[in-house]
Enzyme design. Structure first.
Site, short mmCIF file in Angstrom:
data_model
loop_
_atom_site.label_atom_id
_atom_site.label_comp_id
_atom_site.label_asym_id
_atom_site.label_seq_id
_atom_site.Cartn_x
_atom_site.Cartn_y
_atom_site.Cartn_z
N ASP A 168 9.13 -8.06 4.33
CA ASP A 168 8.65 -7.43 5.56
C ASP A 168 8.62 -8.42 6.72
O ASP A 168 9.00 -8.10 7.86
CB ASP A 168 7.26 -6.81 5.34
CG ASP A 168 6.24 -7.76 4.73
OD1 ASP A 168 6.63 -8.84 4.23
OD2 ASP A 168 5.04 -7.42 4.73
N THR A 185 0.81 -1.21 0.00
CA THR A 185 0.00 0.00 0.00
C THR A 185 0.84 1.26 0.00
O THR A 185 0.56 2.21 -0.73
CB THR A 185 -0.94 0.01 1.22
OG1 THR A 185 -1.76 -1.17 1.19
CG2 THR A 185 -1.83 1.23 1.21
#
Length: 258
Positions: free
Chosen positions: A110, A10
């Site tokens: 991540d 995002t």
């Protein structure tokens, strides 16, 4: 100074580290088509606002779950900062942890970075919960090895699916419900209860099952934008660490001699 770049599905977060501490951070919507020149126009202005000369940035590290974005940010690093960036998980910035799953290469940057930072900061057996586009639950053992985890739809994805696939339900924002009521008196309250408290119940249930399977006491570390909001309504988290992924990047950069 170190510039750490965390490319999520995002948003892209740029964080400026000095002496191991974050001095500034900036966020921009993820767009794999955004060129190195476009990043430069935006980032150089922000550095100027902070009073930071670009020549002070000696190293750049990129962690990305969007492979197409790596090239353009690498162009930014080389063209405008004269720096060849480290890529998290590659070369000198290899993970340096055991990835004990069936397909180690499929592990997102991540999640690996969260595992690295959580192990270094908290130690012992860990469950790391990251509230991103998806919500992930990751098991990290006391040696720092990544042992696997869970991927669930992020709460905003769940809400979007609910709104987009019904004719009359309104769009609402995720917020603090303000009380513990689970019987709503109007449509918006009922939606918020379903999404918010449903998510709390999911987290608590999954974490309980993970702890049972781990078989040893495991601390729960939460990160991501909604971690603080949920922490106000559940006692399941032992720590909330908003910068865990960025700190993982800084750890890798330090190990690589940045």
């Amino acid at each position: 100074m170190l510039l750490a770049v965390d490319v999520g599905n995002t948003n892209v977060v740029f964080a400026l580290f000095d002496g191991g501490e974050i001095k500034a951070r900036w966020r921009i919507a993820t767009d794999p088509r955004r060129t190195g020149d476009e990043y430069a126009v935006w980032l150089l202005q922000l550095l100027a606002i902070e009073g930071v000369e670009k020549s002070r940035i000696k190293q750049i590290i990129i962690g990305s779950v969007v492979p197409r974005a790596i090239h353009n940010i690498s162009v930014l690093a080389e063209k405008y900062f004269g720096v060849t960036p480290l890529i998290a998980g590659q070369g000198d910035a290899d993970w340096g942890i055991a990835v004990d799953v069936d397909e180690p290469r499929s592990l997102g940057a991540d999640r690996a970075l969260n595992a690295i930072a959580a192990h270094e900061k908290y130690g012992g057996d860990l469950i790391v919960v990251d509230f991103g586009t998806a919500t992930t639950f990751d098991a990290v053992d006391f040696t720092g090895a990544y042992k696997g985890g869970i991927i669930a739809p992020g709460i905003n994805l769940s809400l979007d699916a609910l709104v987009n696939n019904t004719a009359k339900l309104p769009r609402i924002a995720i917020r603090n419900p303000g009380n513990n009521n689970v019987i709503g008196r109007n449509t918006e309250d009922q939606m918020l209860i379903g999404v918010f408290w449903g998510y709390v119940a999911m987290m608590e249930g999954l974490i309980a099952r993970m702890r049972e399977q781990i078989g040893r006491p495991a601390k729960v570390v939460a990160t991501g934008g909604l971690a603080i909001l949920f922490d106000e309504h559940t006692g399941i988290f032992d720590a909330v660490d908003a910068d865990l992924t960025l700190e993982g990047l800084a750890i890798l950069a330090a190990r690589a001699g940045a």
